[in-house]
Design an enzyme around this catalytic site. Structure first.
Site, PDB file in Angstrom:
ATOM      1  N   GLN A  49      -4.245  -1.529   9.398  1.00  0.00           N
ATOM      2  CA  GLN A  49      -4.611  -2.721   9.129  1.00  0.00           C
ATOM      3  C   GLN A  49      -4.968  -3.842  10.214  1.00  0.00           C
ATOM      4  O   GLN A  49      -5.176  -4.250  11.422  1.00  0.00           O
ATOM      5  CB  GLN A  49      -3.305  -3.370   8.603  1.00  0.00           C
ATOM      6  CG  GLN A  49      -2.746  -4.284   7.819  1.00  0.00           C
ATOM      7  CD  GLN A  49      -3.688  -4.650   7.076  1.00  0.00           C
ATOM      8  OE1 GLN A  49      -3.822  -3.484   5.522  1.00  0.00           O
ATOM      9  NE2 GLN A  49      -3.414  -5.714   6.233  1.00  0.00           N
TER      10      GLN A  49
ATOM     11  N   ASP B  27     -11.029   2.901   3.826  1.00  0.00           N
ATOM     12  CA  ASP B  27     -10.983   1.296   3.660  1.00  0.00           C
ATOM     13  C   ASP B  27     -12.528   1.175   3.498  1.00  0.00           C
ATOM     14  O   ASP B  27     -13.176  -0.047   3.385  1.00  0.00           O
ATOM     15  CB  ASP B  27     -10.287   0.584   5.344  1.00  0.00           C
ATOM     16  CG  ASP B  27      -9.229  -0.407   4.986  1.00  0.00           C
ATOM     17  OD1 ASP B  27      -8.712  -0.807   4.181  1.00  0.00           O
ATOM     18  OD2 ASP B  27      -8.566  -0.412   5.982  1.00  0.00           O
TER      19      ASP B  27
ATOM     20  N   LYS C  23       0.935  -1.091  -0.168  1.00  0.00           N
ATOM     21  CA  LYS C  23       0.129  -0.534   0.096  1.00  0.00           C
ATOM     22  C   LYS C  23       0.899   1.122   0.394  1.00  0.00           C
ATOM     23  O   LYS C  23       0.446   2.104  -0.830  1.00  0.00           O
ATOM     24  CB  LYS C  23      -1.070  -0.051   1.085  1.00  0.00           C
ATOM     25  CG  LYS C  23      -2.336  -1.710   1.069  1.00  0.00           C
ATOM     26  CD  LYS C  23      -3.526  -0.953   2.141  1.00  0.00           C
ATOM     27  CE  LYS C  23      -3.485  -2.732   2.233  1.00  0.00           C
ATOM     28  NZ  LYS C  23      -4.188  -2.881   3.302  1.00  0.00           N
TER      29      LYS C  23
END
Ligand code: GUN
Length: 292
Positions: A100, A123, A56
């Site tokens: 995460q 997200d 990412k």
């Protein structure tokens, strides 16, 4: 039997998406006076999570974004992690951020997700963004399901009126995937079946799928007998399985037994190099949206 299948190459589709993002970023930079900025919080030393977060961060550089990796030890307390989230929420230089998953067991993931400012939730996991998706309002779409939608768009896969079977009902993939595929949009307009651990006679359901999306988290779970001739198969799984013939001692496989399933398909995603790169590209898309 379908002799040849189309490989849905996620690296290629993601590269095309990144080109569009990089192009749009030029204008956003001029307007903001700085680059769009994504922050990623990584807790602990989980190997897979490190790899995902690393890709990412790398992808940010490719499109001209700034990125910040916030690394915290596995024994961070929930209160301390909530404090990290609060700081990122308040930081005017951070457009969007992710925490995460999975998190260590002593931390309540839902509590952390709820603490993220929905305006920075790139997200798309916050109930505000999930709710907006359900009622068709603009917001951040969850990265993996939206990446799959963008992949189907890139390869011109027809979806309207098709029967889409989603296997797995997780809050970050299966459930939102079922909603995106059934909504009145293109790609979309599918008749959707959401199958899960309590589904009776799963193979009889998956064999009905024109589009089969598998996110069940079990290596090689879907075999040829579970797939209709001519189906489009999307494999969300990613697993390391021991393989002494490889220098690393393992190879990466998905939830689908690619070797047996691929010859029955008109199109199928590989693992690695399928859904994974699209998830990352989709996160960049959300970050660009956040910066705008
Ligand atoms: N863990 C597995 N997939 C994801 C994702 O898309 N976002 C975050 N934050 N964690 C994950």
């Amino acid at each position: 039997m379908a002799e040849t299948y189309q490989l849905l190459d996620g690296k290629k589709a993601a590269e095309a998406l990144r080109e569009e993002i990089a192009h749009a970023t030029v204008g956003v930079k001029e307007k903001l006076g700085r680059a769009p900025h994504l922050a990623a919080v990584l807790v602990g030393e989980d190997g897979a999570s490190k790899t995902y977060v690393g890709s990412k961060v790398k992808a940010c550089a490719k499109v001209g974004f700034r990125s910040t990796l916030v690394k915290k030890p596995a024994d961070i307390t929930e209160a301390e992690l909530l404090d990290v989230v609060a700081q990122l929420n308040a930081d005017p230089e951070v457009d969007g951020f992710i925490v995460q998953l999975p998190l260590p067991k002593h931390i309540n993931e839902q509590k952390i997700t709820l603490a993220i400012d929905p305006k920075k939730d790139v997200d798309g996991f916050h109930p505000m963004n999930l709710g907006r998706m359900v009622i068709g309002l603009p917001g951040y779409l969850p990265a993996t399901p939206n990446g799959i939608v963008e992949m189907l768009r890139f390869y011109g896969i027809a979806t309207s009126g098709k029967h889409c079977v989603v296997v797995g009902r997780s809050t970050i993939v299966g459930s939102p995937m079922s909603i995106l595929m059934s909504r009145n949009a293109d790609p979309g307009n599918c008749t959707v079946t959401l199958a899960h651990s309590r589904t009776v006679d799963l193979p009889s359901i998956t064999r009905q799928a024109d589009i089969l999306i598998v996110a069940i988290g079990k290596p090689g779970f879907v075999t040829a007998d579970m797939v209709k001739e001519g189906a489009v198969v999307v494999d969300v799984g990613i697993h390391r399985v021991a393989d002494k013939s490889r220098s690393k001692g393992y190879r990466i496989v998905g939830d689908v037994d690619f070797a047996s399933v691929a010859p029955k398909c008109t199109a199928i995603t590989p693992v690695p190099g399928g859904v994974g790169p699209m998830t990352v590209a989709s996160l960049l898309l959300n970050t660009l949206k956040a910066a705008r």
